[in-house]
Design an enzyme around this catalytic site. Structure first.
Site, PDB file in Angstrom:
ATOM      1  N   ARG A 184       0.852  -1.202   0.000  1.00 17.02           N
ATOM      2  CA  ARG A 184       0.000   0.000   0.000  1.00 17.02           C
ATOM      3  C   ARG A 184       0.881   1.243   0.000  1.00 17.02           C
ATOM      4  O   ARG A 184       0.609   2.225  -0.678  1.00 17.02           O
ATOM      5  CB  ARG A 184      -0.951   0.010   1.206  1.00 17.02           C
ATOM      6  CG  ARG A 184      -1.668   1.353   1.341  1.00 17.02           C
ATOM      7  CD  ARG A 184      -2.859   1.397   2.293  1.00 17.02           C
ATOM      8  NE  ARG A 184      -2.810   0.501   3.407  1.00 17.02           N
ATOM      9  CZ  ARG A 184      -2.067   0.668   4.513  1.00 17.02           C
ATOM     10  NH1 ARG A 184      -1.317   1.735   4.653  1.00 17.02           N
ATOM     11  NH2 ARG A 184      -2.075  -0.237   5.472  1.00 17.02           N
ATOM     12  N   TYR A 235     -17.913  17.016 -12.738  1.00 11.34           N
ATOM     13  CA  TYR A 235     -18.252  15.596 -12.886  1.00 11.34           C
ATOM     14  C   TYR A 235     -19.208  15.156 -11.766  1.00 11.34           C
ATOM     15  O   TYR A 235     -19.030  15.542 -10.609  1.00 11.34           O
ATOM     16  CB  TYR A 235     -16.963  14.770 -12.851  1.00 11.34           C
ATOM     17  CG  TYR A 235     -17.201  13.295 -12.903  1.00 11.34           C
ATOM     18  CD1 TYR A 235     -17.593  12.683 -14.098  1.00 11.34           C
ATOM     19  CD2 TYR A 235     -17.071  12.504 -11.776  1.00 11.34           C
ATOM     20  CE1 TYR A 235     -17.838  11.328 -14.152  1.00 11.34           C
ATOM     21  CE2 TYR A 235     -17.311  11.139 -11.825  1.00 11.34           C
ATOM     22  CZ  TYR A 235     -17.699  10.555 -13.015  1.00 11.34           C
ATOM     23  OH  TYR A 235     -17.942   9.208 -13.056  1.00 11.34           O
ATOM     24  N   ASP A 241      -9.222  19.133 -12.765  1.00 12.25           N
ATOM     25  CA  ASP A 241      -9.513  17.821 -13.337  1.00 12.25           C
ATOM     26  C   ASP A 241      -9.193  17.920 -14.833  1.00 12.25           C
ATOM     27  O   ASP A 241      -9.864  18.627 -15.585  1.00 12.25           O
ATOM     28  CB  ASP A 241     -10.993  17.468 -13.094  1.00 12.25           C
ATOM     29  CG  ASP A 241     -11.359  16.069 -13.590  1.00 12.25           C
ATOM     30  OD1 ASP A 241     -10.769  15.612 -14.584  1.00 12.25           O
ATOM     31  OD2 ASP A 241     -12.273  15.460 -13.000  1.00 12.25           O
ATOM     32  N   LYS A 301     -10.286   6.980 -18.568  1.00 18.34           N
ATOM     33  CA  LYS A 301     -10.664   7.594 -19.841  1.00 18.34           C
ATOM     34  C   LYS A 301      -9.474   7.586 -20.811  1.00 18.34           C
ATOM     35  O   LYS A 301      -8.942   6.530 -21.082  1.00 18.34           O
ATOM     36  CB  LYS A 301     -11.214   8.992 -19.581  1.00 18.34           C
ATOM     37  CG  LYS A 301     -12.196   9.068 -18.386  1.00 18.34           C
ATOM     38  CD  LYS A 301     -13.484   8.272 -18.592  1.00 18.34           C
ATOM     39  CE  LYS A 301     -14.284   8.070 -17.315  1.00 18.34           C
ATOM     40  NZ  LYS A 301     -14.599   9.281 -16.564  1.00 18.34           N
TER      41      LYS A 301
END
Ligand SMILES: *Cc1c(COP(=O)(O)O)cnc(C)c1O
Length: 393
Positions: A50, A102, A174, A199
């Site tokens: 992690r 978004y 973003d 994306k």
């Protein structure tokens, strides 16, 4: 380093081009969750996955270089990257955020952060006066998304960053729609750039991932602490998929944009199309800002048909694009914002923002553009026939 080369070359020529251990020309996928320590007192670079994993780190290095920041971070989803960035805020802070952000970010800010005492004001960020009027004494963050979804409104990134600096606040951008191929928010003054790598960066509709790049090394330290604390890191297999997607970013974007421009012009000429939203058209209200701050308008456009019936007939007759949520893939994706990304928004508010029941969004993929134009022409013709038959009857 490779900074004397172009972006196109840097996509392939970076410090992870060759594995130093084996000479492999693809980054090894390291699945280990823990790492043996050879010394009781001095641990190696990796201890627990992690906190650090070599495959994820390769992706983080590559995106940091491409976005021109000091450090990159990879997350399980775009929303995980965005949510972790918001954790830099504290109780009592206020966020000025673009109103057509978004949907997932909208939800995070309006339904989650609010419970932790972090308030917000949604504004039309194309209106700098409105942005200034939204500032409160406790405003700590300006949150930008440009071009916006689905009406492709363009925010002046540098102007917002300047306002933020005057108020000792941070700016997050973003950059999912344009990617660093076309727009570099950190160079324009932003502090953190965020991505849904699901994306264009991944690009193949086969991985869900998020990325963040921080400009200032001190802020990056704080961000790393949060990444490790919150723990929504990207797995090694998915990190590798994004790394592979990135290698072809330039050719994919170039091809998709070339087609998007042609398609925007094609739709602009169709009698059944009421309005086309694409920042690469001179008719776009923020065309000049887009030209100034980015090297392209991207591969996403929206168009509004005359009414819902025409839209339905059109969608039922197009053959090439997939009809789905998401964007930024090798295949063209046609979306219906009213029922998909903006389904939760009340109809009145939606319509007021241009998100009508006849609006479609198109993410242009890599198909031959003449095939796409033919497909859309045929579907429009079908809609025209059925529509006129109905009006005659
Ligand atoms: C998809 C998307 C997100 C969210 O990313 P996920 O990977 O789906 O969590 C955030 N911002 C924009 C602009 C997006 O298109």
């Amino acid at each position: 380093m490779s900074d004397s080369f172009t972006f196109q070359t840097n996509l392939l020529h970076n410090k992870h081009k060759i594995d130093p251990e084996t000479g492999a020309v693809s980054v090894p996928i390291q699945h280990a969750s823990t790492f043996h320590q050879y010394d009781i007192d001095t641990f190696g670079k990796y201890d627990y996955a992690r906190s650090g994993n070599p495959t994820r780190e390769a992706l983080e290095d590559v995106i940091a270089e491409l976005e021109e920041g000091s450090r990159g971070f990879a997350f399980a989803t775009g929303m995980a990257a965005i949510s972790t960035a918001f954790m830099l805020l504290s109780k009592g802070d206020h966020v000025v955020i673009t109103e057509d952000v978004y949907g997932g970010t909208f939800r995070m800010v309006s339904q989650v952060l609010i419970r932790f005492g972090i308030s917000h004001t949604f504004v039309d960020m194309t209106d700098l006066e409105a942005v200034k009027n939204a500032i409160q004494p406790n405003t700590k963050l300006f949150y930008v998304e440009t071009p916006s979804n689905p009406t492709l409104k363009v925010t002046d990134i540098k102007a917002i960053c300047d306002i933020a600096k005057e108020h000792d606040a941070l700016t997050f951008v973003d950059n999912t729609f344009l990617t660093p191929e076309f727009q570099k928010p950190l160079a324009l003054g932003a502090d953190i750039v965020l991505h849904s790598a699901t994306k264009f960066l991944g690009g193949h509709s086969d991985v869900v991932a998020g990325l963040a790049v921080v400009k200032d090394p001190e802020l990056a330290e704080k961000f790393y602490f949060l990444q490790n604390s919150f723990g929504s890191v990207l797995g090694p297999q998915d990190s590798w998929l994004v790394l592979r997607g990135l290698k072809t970013l330039h050719v994919r974007m170039k091809q998709s944009v070339e087609s998007a421009i042609k398609l925007a012009k094609f739709f602009e000429q169709q009698p059944l199309v009421r309005k086309v939203y694409y920042p690469g058209l001179e008719s776009h209200p923020q065309y000049d800002i887009q030209q100034k701050q980015a090297t392209s308008a991207g591969a996403v456009l929206s168009f509004d048909l005359h009414n819902e019936e025409i839209m339905r007939t059109f969608v039922n007759h197009v053959k090439i694009p997939v009809f789905a949520v998401s964007l930024g893939a090798v295949e063209s994706i046609l979306s219906y914002p009213a029922k998909m990304s903006h389904a939760a928004m009340p109809e009145e508010e939606r319509t007021q923002r241009g998100i009508t029941n006849s609006l479609l969004r198109l993410s242009v993929g890599l198909e031959n553009v003449d095939d796409l134009i033919k497909d859309f022409s045929d579907a429009l013709e079908k809609a025209d026939q059925i529509h006129s038959i109905q009006s005659q009857g």
